[in-house]
Motif scaffolding. Structure first.
Motif, PDB file in Angstrom:
ATOM      1  N   ARG A 154       0.858  -1.179   0.000  1.00  0.00           N
ATOM      2  CA  ARG A 154       0.000   0.000   0.000  1.00  0.00           C
ATOM      3  C   ARG A 154       0.895   1.230   0.000  1.00  0.00           C
ATOM      4  O   ARG A 154       1.744   1.390   0.875  1.00  0.00           O
ATOM      5  N   TYR A 202       1.119   5.204   0.348  1.00  0.00           N
ATOM      6  CA  TYR A 202       0.430   6.381   0.863  1.00  0.00           C
ATOM      7  C   TYR A 202       1.226   7.618   0.479  1.00  0.00           C
ATOM      8  O   TYR A 202       2.382   7.766   0.879  1.00  0.00           O
ATOM      9  N   PHE A 258      -1.575  11.763   5.153  1.00  0.00           N
ATOM     10  CA  PHE A 258      -1.855  10.987   3.949  1.00  0.00           C
ATOM     11  C   PHE A 258      -2.844  11.745   3.076  1.00  0.00           C
ATOM     12  O   PHE A 258      -3.871  12.211   3.551  1.00  0.00           O
ATOM     13  N   THR A 303      -3.392  10.505  -0.540  1.00  0.00           N
ATOM     14  CA  THR A 303      -3.969   9.461  -1.394  1.00  0.00           C
ATOM     15  C   THR A 303      -3.312   8.126  -1.063  1.00  0.00           C
ATOM     16  O   THR A 303      -2.252   8.077  -0.441  1.00  0.00           O
ATOM     17  N   ALA A 304      -3.945   7.057  -1.514  1.00  0.00           N
ATOM     18  CA  ALA A 304      -3.395   5.720  -1.305  1.00  0.00           C
ATOM     19  C   ALA A 304      -3.625   4.883  -2.562  1.00  0.00           C
ATOM     20  O   ALA A 304      -4.662   5.009  -3.206  1.00  0.00           O
TER      21      ALA A 304
END
Length: 64
Positions: free
Chosen positions: A5, A7, A15, A17-18
């Motif tokens: 994932r 980030y 954060f 967006t991911a």
């Protein structure tokens, strides 16, 4: 392939967006992310394990 994932961080260190990244190992995941992100700050996680963090254009790889 392992799932990671990614980030992306904003200017305040939060954060923004991911995204999901798939790679064969940590080194390949980090290489894919650093080429994509250039100098933007990010954190790369695999599950609950922090794999790498970037701030101010440098990438720190975490060792387990």
């Amino acid at each position: 392939m392992a799932a990671y994932r990614l980030y992306e961080m904003d200017g305040a260190g939060r954060f923004s967006t991911a995204d999901w990244i798939e790679a064969e190992d940590d080194e390949r995941a980090i290489a894919a992310v650093t080429s994509k992100m250039a100098s933007a700050p990010f954190e790369l996680w695999q599950g609950n394990r922090l794999v790498a963090r970037s701030a101010s254009g440098t990438t720190e790889q975490r060792a387990d």
